[in-house]
Write a protein that holds these residues in place. Structure first.
Motif, PDB file in Angstrom:
ATOM      1  N   THR A 143       0.832  -1.201   0.000  1.00  0.00           N
ATOM      2  CA  THR A 143       0.000   0.000   0.000  1.00  0.00           C
ATOM      3  C   THR A 143       0.868   1.253   0.000  1.00  0.00           C
ATOM      4  O   THR A 143       0.552   2.244  -0.678  1.00  0.00           O
ATOM      5  CB  THR A 143      -0.937   0.008   1.218  1.00  0.00           C
ATOM      6  N   ALA A 144       1.961   1.229   0.741  1.00  0.00           N
ATOM      7  CA  ALA A 144       2.894   2.357   0.758  1.00  0.00           C
ATOM      8  C   ALA A 144       3.445   2.626  -0.639  1.00  0.00           C
ATOM      9  O   ALA A 144       3.562   3.780  -1.066  1.00  0.00           O
ATOM     10  CB  ALA A 144       4.035   2.085   1.728  1.00  0.00           C
ATOM     11  N   GLN A 184       0.734   4.248  -2.716  1.00  0.00           N
ATOM     12  CA  GLN A 184       0.594   5.656  -2.338  1.00  0.00           C
ATOM     13  C   GLN A 184       1.694   6.501  -2.988  1.00  0.00           C
ATOM     14  O   GLN A 184       1.423   7.583  -3.533  1.00  0.00           O
ATOM     15  CB  GLN A 184       0.653   5.790  -0.813  1.00  0.00           C
ATOM     16  N   TYR A 195       1.525   7.500  -6.827  1.00  0.00           N
ATOM     17  CA  TYR A 195       0.564   8.498  -7.282  1.00  0.00           C
ATOM     18  C   TYR A 195       1.258   9.774  -7.771  1.00  0.00           C
ATOM     19  O   TYR A 195       0.700  10.507  -8.580  1.00  0.00           O
ATOM     20  CB  TYR A 195      -0.422   8.854  -6.171  1.00  0.00           C
ATOM     21  N   LEU A 205       3.753   6.191   4.852  1.00  0.00           N
ATOM     22  CA  LEU A 205       3.093   6.282   3.540  1.00  0.00           C
ATOM     23  C   LEU A 205       1.769   5.535   3.548  1.00  0.00           C
ATOM     24  O   LEU A 205       0.758   6.025   3.024  1.00  0.00           O
ATOM     25  CB  LEU A 205       4.012   5.726   2.460  1.00  0.00           C
ATOM     26  N   ALA A 206       1.761   4.338   4.144  1.00  0.00           N
ATOM     27  CA  ALA A 206       0.519   3.563   4.203  1.00  0.00           C
ATOM     28  C   ALA A 206      -0.521   4.268   5.065  1.00  0.00           C
ATOM     29  O   ALA A 206      -1.718   4.275   4.739  1.00  0.00           O
ATOM     30  CB  ALA A 206       0.799   2.164   4.741  1.00  0.00           C
ATOM     31  N   THR A 240      -0.913   7.439   5.386  1.00  0.00           N
ATOM     32  CA  THR A 240      -1.483   8.504   4.563  1.00  0.00           C
ATOM     33  C   THR A 240      -2.566   7.947   3.655  1.00  0.00           C
ATOM     34  O   THR A 240      -3.650   8.532   3.514  1.00  0.00           O
ATOM     35  CB  THR A 240      -0.384   9.169   3.713  1.00  0.00           C
ATOM     36  N   TYR A 241      -2.300   6.816   3.035  1.00  0.00           N
ATOM     37  CA  TYR A 241      -3.275   6.189   2.141  1.00  0.00           C
ATOM     38  C   TYR A 241      -4.565   5.854   2.893  1.00  0.00           C
ATOM     39  O   TYR A 241      -5.668   6.089   2.400  1.00  0.00           O
ATOM     40  CB  TYR A 241      -2.660   4.928   1.534  1.00  0.00           C
TER      41      TYR A 241
END
Length: 505
Positions: free
Chosen positions: A319-320, A323, A326, A352-353, A355-356
């Motif tokens: 997921t990081a 993110q 993008y 980062l994850a 934030t997502y």
């Protein structure tokens, strides 16, 4: 330095009804809006800071929970407005939605208020962000998992694709759907889809005093725009749709195309990374997928600590990466996070994850992920055949090998297969008789909404396509002068860019 503008004063407005009003909706289209400070609308620390801006104001809009029953229960939507700085040249309101589904239009406009507020767009338009039904400051919010349950869910990679593993994954999906129904209410879940959001937008249009709608939609926001265009084509003044969703593409084809888009973006990241002094995926971009897999796949069985009692799971690591892909501005963080992971640390990737997923530093989550599932499950067709699900997963892994955990495709149906209310959306080519020309912006290397979807959407809406050559998700009002000027001229004057226009960063 210019003196700071005095704070906007609380006031009420009644500007509607303007334009056509559906039967039974008169009181909504003519409602009074009470504008005032935005502090009470914030749902996160980040919003609490942004909403202190004295140049913005907020209000709540009342709409029916079920538009087929305007006399029944009602809900309230959050609106945030940055008024036009040149009222004498004001065109009207520009409604903004950043997509998701589940993202906050209010926080998007609060963030734009500084940068876009001084531009011609900010001078000529009231910039209006709205939180769609069930999202952010709108009431009630969709809520499925507690903060603790979301943390636990992120630790489970669901990588066991044996029959027993798939059965466990499906049981978790059933439990999740049941919690959504219990904590949100079935009636709200049944009326949270795009079908309902576009009707809400027409109420906004009238209550804000605009005979015709001007709209800026990003990503999933382009689906809102295209469905509004089909429902109310003659109520549209102009639309900029950036990062398009193909209205005629089914859910599986869209998912596979998105996987290919992220794989292409990963390749661009790998090429950039190879030129850096210390690249976590190596100096040969052709070997980057294997290097990434070698770093992340061990997390399936052995998460790594990140501090504060948390652990980075395989799903959080991937997921990081998603993110970071993008936008190129995040590639440095992704490389740093992967270098940390190689040393047994997961702090940067976890950030980062987070934030997502919309997780704040205090451990609380926004409603984004819950709302994403709720909207997706009523908008899109459901895949109920395990064989179809397995084949879709196989195709996705083939399209995006850097995200393949190596455990084989799964036949486990997702949460939508167990959703407690029916699908309300349709995926068909829109019929838009009477729609004025719209502007669709599509980026050649967009990882989340591939370029071809923009081509298809522009064709379906009989609009004009503006191509941006780059690797990022959406571009308008993000500092690319060629795109910003074209979009501004269209929104202000109705002038479309020349056919075939291409912009570069």
């Amino acid at each position: 330095m210019e003196p700071e503008a005095p704070p906007l004063q609380p006031h009420t407005e009644r500007k509607g009804p303007v334009g056509p009003v559906p039967p039974g909706m008169e009181r909504y289209y003519s409602q009074t809006l009470s504008w005032g400070p935005c502090a009470d609308f914030a749902t996160s620390d980040e919003e609490r800071a942004a909403y202190r801006d004295p140049a913005i104001e907020c209000a709540r809009l009342e709409v029916p929970m079920n538009h087929a029953d305007p006399g029944g229960p009602t809900i309230r939507l959050g609106l945030l407005r940055k008024p036009a700085t040149d009222p004498g040249q004001r065109v009207g309101s520009l409604l903004v939605n950043p997509g998701g589904p589940g993202a906050s239009g209010m926080s998007t406009v609060a963030a734009l208020a500084g940068s876009a507020g001084s531009t011609e767009l900010g001078q000529r338009f009231d910039l209006v962000g709205f939180d769609p039904r069930g999202i952010g400051a709108s009431e009630p919010r969709v809520r499925c998992l507690t903060d603790q349950e979301r943390d636990a869910d992120r630790l489970d990679p669901d990588s066991d694709t044996s029959p027993a593993g798939d059965a466990q994954t499906e049981q978790e999906a059933q439990d999740y759907a049941a919690k959504c129904a219990e904590r949100t209410g079935a009636e709200m879940l049944a009326n949270v889809g795009t079908r309902d959001v576009v009707k809400d937008m027409d109420v906004m249009r009238s209550a804000l005093g605009d005979e015709k709608l001007s709209y800026l939609g990003y990503s999933y926001g382009t689906r809102i725009g295209s469905e509004y265009a089909e429902e109310f084509p003659r109520n549209v003044r102009g639309m900029v749709l950036d990062g398009a969703i193909d209205p005629g593409q089914n859910a599986i084809e869209s998912l596979v195309a998105q996987g290919a888009g992220f794989q292409k973006a990963f390749g661009d990241f790998a090429s950039w990374c190879a030129q850096q002094q210390n690249c976590a995926v190596g100096s040969d971009p052709a070997q980057a997928v294997k290097a990434f897999q070698d770093l992340t796949r061990p997390l399936v069985d052995r998460p790594v600590p990140t501090g504060g009692g948390r652990e980075l799971s395989y799903s959080d690591a991937t997921t990081a990466a998603i993110q970071a892909l993008y936008a190129p501005d995040l590639w440095e963080q992704l490389n740093t996070g992967l270098l940390e992971l190689d040393q047994g640390r997961g702090g940067m990737l976890m950030a980062l994850a987070d934030t997502y997923f919309g997780r704040g530093a205090d451990g609380t989550y926004s409603s984004t992920m819950d709302a994403f599932d709720a909207v997706h499950c009523v908008d899109d067709e459901r895949n109920l055949d395990p064989g179809v699900v397995r084949e879709a997963d196989r195709r996705y892994r083939e399209a995006a090998p850097f995200l393949d955990d190596g455990r084989g495709p799964s036949a486990a149906r997702d949460v939508c297969a167990f959703w407690p209310v029916p699908v309300t959306g349709e995926q068909t080519q829109p019929v838009v008789d009477g729609l004025p020309p719209v502007l669709v912006i599509s980026t050649t290397g967009d990882p989340a909404t591939p370029y071809r979807a923009g081509v298809e959407l522009a064709g379906a809406l009989h609009g004009r396509l503006l191509t941006f050559e780059g690797t990022q998700h959406t571009v308008f009002l993000q500092g690319t002068s060629c795109v910003d000027e074209a979009g501004t001229r269209y929104l202000v004057d109705g002038e479309l860019p020349a056919e075939g226009t291409r912009c570069t960063g």
